[in-house]
Design an enzyme around this catalytic site. Structure first.
Site, PDB file in Angstrom:
ATOM      1  N   CYS A   1      11.240  27.454  -9.442  1.00 24.06           N
ATOM      2  CA  CYS A   1      12.387  27.825  -8.603  1.00 24.06           C
ATOM      3  C   CYS A   1      12.230  27.285  -7.172  1.00 24.06           C
ATOM      4  O   CYS A   1      13.132  26.628  -6.647  1.00 24.06           O
ATOM      5  CB  CYS A   1      12.573  29.337  -8.608  1.00 24.06           C
ATOM      6  SG  CYS A   1      11.054  30.275  -8.363  1.00 24.06           S
TER       7      CYS A   1
HETATM    8  N1  LIG Z   1      11.780  34.756 -12.404  1.00 25.67           N
HETATM    9  C1  LIG Z   1      12.082  33.565 -11.890  1.00 25.67           C
HETATM   10  O1  LIG Z   1      12.821  33.463 -10.887  1.00 25.67           O
HETATM   11  C2  LIG Z   1      11.524  32.310 -12.504  1.00 25.67           C
HETATM   12  C3  LIG Z   1      11.973  31.084 -12.018  1.00 25.67           C
HETATM   13  C4  LIG Z   1      11.471  29.912 -12.569  1.00 25.67           C
HETATM   14  C5  LIG Z   1      10.527  29.959 -13.586  1.00 25.67           C
HETATM   15  N2  LIG Z   1      10.103  31.176 -14.025  1.00 25.67           N
HETATM   16  C6  LIG Z   1       9.095  31.169 -15.113  1.00 25.67           C
HETATM   17  O2  LIG Z   1       9.758  31.569 -16.318  1.00 25.67           O
HETATM   18  C7  LIG Z   1       8.874  32.334 -17.137  1.00 25.67           C
HETATM   19  C8  LIG Z   1       9.510  33.690 -17.405  1.00 25.67           C
HETATM   20  O3  LIG Z   1       9.780  34.322 -16.176  1.00 25.67           O
HETATM   21  P1  LIG Z   1      10.442  35.769 -16.079  1.00 25.67           P
HETATM   22  O4  LIG Z   1      10.790  35.992 -14.659  1.00 25.67           O
HETATM   23  O5  LIG Z   1      11.499  35.882 -17.123  1.00 25.67           O
HETATM   24  O6  LIG Z   1       9.178  36.665 -16.477  1.00 25.67           O
HETATM   25  P2  LIG Z   1       9.116  38.220 -16.874  1.00 25.67           P
HETATM   26  O7  LIG Z   1      10.367  38.899 -16.439  1.00 25.67           O
HETATM   27  O8  LIG Z   1       7.829  38.725 -16.331  1.00 25.67           O
HETATM   28  O9  LIG Z   1       9.101  38.190 -18.457  1.00 25.67           O
HETATM   29  C9  LIG Z   1       8.331  37.293 -19.226  1.00 25.67           C
HETATM   30  C10 LIG Z   1       7.743  37.982 -20.424  1.00 25.67           C
HETATM   31  O10 LIG Z   1       6.695  38.833 -19.983  1.00 25.67           O
HETATM   32  C11 LIG Z   1       6.658  39.996 -20.802  1.00 25.67           C
HETATM   33  N3  LIG Z   1       6.912  41.205 -19.966  1.00 25.67           N
HETATM   34  C12 LIG Z   1       7.971  41.485 -19.172  1.00 25.67           C
HETATM   35  N4  LIG Z   1       7.874  42.708 -18.604  1.00 25.67           N
HETATM   36  C13 LIG Z   1       6.712  43.203 -19.040  1.00 25.67           C
HETATM   37  C14 LIG Z   1       6.041  44.404 -18.818  1.00 25.67           C
HETATM   38  N5  LIG Z   1       6.556  45.368 -18.029  1.00 25.67           N
HETATM   39  N6  LIG Z   1       4.850  44.574 -19.426  1.00 25.67           N
HETATM   40  C15 LIG Z   1       4.330  43.599 -20.223  1.00 25.67           C
HETATM   41  N7  LIG Z   1       4.929  42.430 -20.496  1.00 25.67           N
HETATM   42  C16 LIG Z   1       6.100  42.240 -19.909  1.00 25.67           C
HETATM   43  C17 LIG Z   1       7.749  39.882 -21.823  1.00 25.67           C
HETATM   44  O11 LIG Z   1       7.246  39.316 -23.014  1.00 25.67           O
HETATM   45  P3  LIG Z   1       7.780  39.845 -24.419  1.00 25.67           P
HETATM   46  O12 LIG Z   1       9.276  39.884 -24.307  1.00 25.67           O
HETATM   47  O13 LIG Z   1       7.294  38.898 -25.442  1.00 25.67           O
HETATM   48  O14 LIG Z   1       7.204  41.220 -24.575  1.00 25.67           O
HETATM   49  C18 LIG Z   1       8.708  38.937 -21.128  1.00 25.67           C
HETATM   50  O15 LIG Z   1       9.544  38.279 -22.025  1.00 25.67           O
HETATM   51  C19 LIG Z   1       7.549  32.448 -16.356  1.00 25.67           C
HETATM   52  O16 LIG Z   1       6.647  31.482 -16.806  1.00 25.67           O
HETATM   53  C20 LIG Z   1       7.962  32.173 -14.915  1.00 25.67           C
HETATM   54  O17 LIG Z   1       6.919  31.602 -14.153  1.00 25.67           O
HETATM   55  C21 LIG Z   1      10.587  32.354 -13.530  1.00 25.67           C
END
Ligand SMILES: NC(=O)c1ccc[n+]([C@@H]2O[C@H](COP(=O)([O-])OP(=O)(O)OC[C@H]3O[C@@H](n4cnc5c(N)ncnc54)[C@H](OP(=O)(O)O)[C@@H]3O)[C@@H](O)[C@H]2O)c1
Length: 309
Positions: free
Chosen positions: A128
């Site tokens: 991002c």
């Molecule tokens: N957030 C952003 O703005 C952004 C921007 C660019 C790239 N990214 C990248 O995109 C990827 C996904 O990002 P995201 O923001 O969607 O991540 P996230 O909200 O942390 O979710 C990713 C995964 O982590 C697990 N997860 C979520 N909440 C959890 C909790 N409370 N306890 C344990 N596991 C949990 C889940 O896996 P399960 O569903 O399999 O359980 C979820 O699908 C990452 O590699 C990140 O670096 C993010």
């Protein structure tokens, strides 16, 4: 025939954004919404706006392959794609940083790599912060104007995902600003590679705002240059880009939240030959899932802007 799409890591913030972008889009069928931690639960347990029919799954990769999806989005934490992307038979877009600049993988910034994205089987969606910084610097760097850049960036706390951490802890971020990874954030290298300029530094901050990034680029110019002329260069450079807007004023988060836009503005120079350019994006859309859908459109031969605003 409908395009079949699977999402692995569907319960996170970027997974939910993809569900919202694709569920009601005609011609798309969400065949798998994998979540290890929420398998079997309705998506609406986590996101009350979700259609009650949608449920999280936990298919193995073999089961996903048997569903013959047209494309799989990987929305997992770092490490998952490096271990699993090559086992998936269909086209893949990975949102983590695992595969960015890996051999045989296309870096999914359409403004840089549109043609290769369209022809690719495996695309690494950019970070991002990197998206905002690269778009903020590209026209000036490619015009040979810039000696070095310092990017000072602020992000909403959704940038840290749903997984609990000290960067999305509600108590810590309320009425606060957090600086972190002052000189060592992995996006620094990504920005350098995307811009083709080694002399780039970057420091991120988290704000008590849910979504949005502001990247302020302090670009030290090789020689005194008229700011209005630089703004014109940016306008020409991005004239054909559907999601990049060059503005006369300084953009803010309200210009981009809930859109796939990158707004660029500021364009002031000072007597130390510093050019200041401000970029704003929605970290969850142009910084993640919106850009991923833009890449998906290119990979599936659909109009690039379809399903995005
Ligand atoms: N957030 C952003 O703005 C952004 C921007 C660019 C790239 N990214 C990248 O995109 C990827 C996904 O990002 P995201 O923001 O969607 O991540 P996230 O909200 O942390 O979710 C990713 C995964 O982590 C697990 N997860 C979520 N909440 C959890 C909790 N409370 N306890 C344990 N596991 C949990 C889940 O896996 P399960 O569903 O399999 O359980 C979820 O699908 C990452 O590699 C990140 O670096 C993010």
């Amino acid at each position: 025939m409908d395009k079949k799409i699977a999402i692995i890591g569907a319960s996170g913030y970027t997974g939910w954004e993809l569900i919202k972008l694709l569920f009601s889009r005609p011609g798309f069928d969400l065949v798998g919404l994998n979540s290890e931690s929420n398998s079997g639960r309705p998506v609406s347990d986590l996101y009350p706006d979700a259609d009650p029919k949608l449920k999280f799954t936990n298919y193995t990769i073999d089961e996903i392959n048997r569903l013959e999806p047209n494309l799989v989005f990987l929305c997992q934490a770092d490490g998952y794609a490096a271990a699993n992307a090559s086992k998936i038979n269909s086209r893949v877009i990975d949102l983590s940083r695992d595969l960015r600049f890996a051999e045989g993988v296309v870096y999914g910034l359409p403004e840089l790599n549109r043609k290769s994205i369209a022809a690719s089987r495996l695309v690494a969606n950019p970070g991002c912060y990197a998206t905002a910084c690269i778009l903020a610097g590209l026209p000036a760097v490619q015009s040979g104007l810039v000696e070095r850049i310092v990017f000072d960036c602020k992000s909403g706390y959704s940038g840290a995902g749903r997984t609990p951490s000290d960067r999305n802890d509600p108590k810590r971020i309320a009425d606060n600003i957090l600086a972190y990874k002052l000189s060592s954030h992995p996006h620094q290298n990504e920005i350098r590679q995307g811009l083709g300029l080694a002399a780039v530094s970057f420091t991120p901050h988290v704000l008590p705002v849910f979504r949005g990034i502001m990247a302020t680029g302090h670009m030290i110019l090789k020689k005194r240059t008229d700011a209005a002329m630089i703004r014109d260069k940016y306008r020409k450079f991005y004239a054909a880009e559907p999601f990049v807007r060059v503005m006369d004023r300084i953009p803010d988060l309200h210009d981009v939240q809930n859109t796939n836009l990158c707004c660029l503005g500021g364009f002031e120079t000072d007597d130390a030959d510093r050019l200041v350019v401000v970029a704003t994006i929605d970290n969850l859309l142009k910084g993640a899932s919106g850009q991923a859908v833009q890449n998906m459109n290119l990979m599936l031969g659909l109009p690039e802007t379809e399903g995005l605003t």
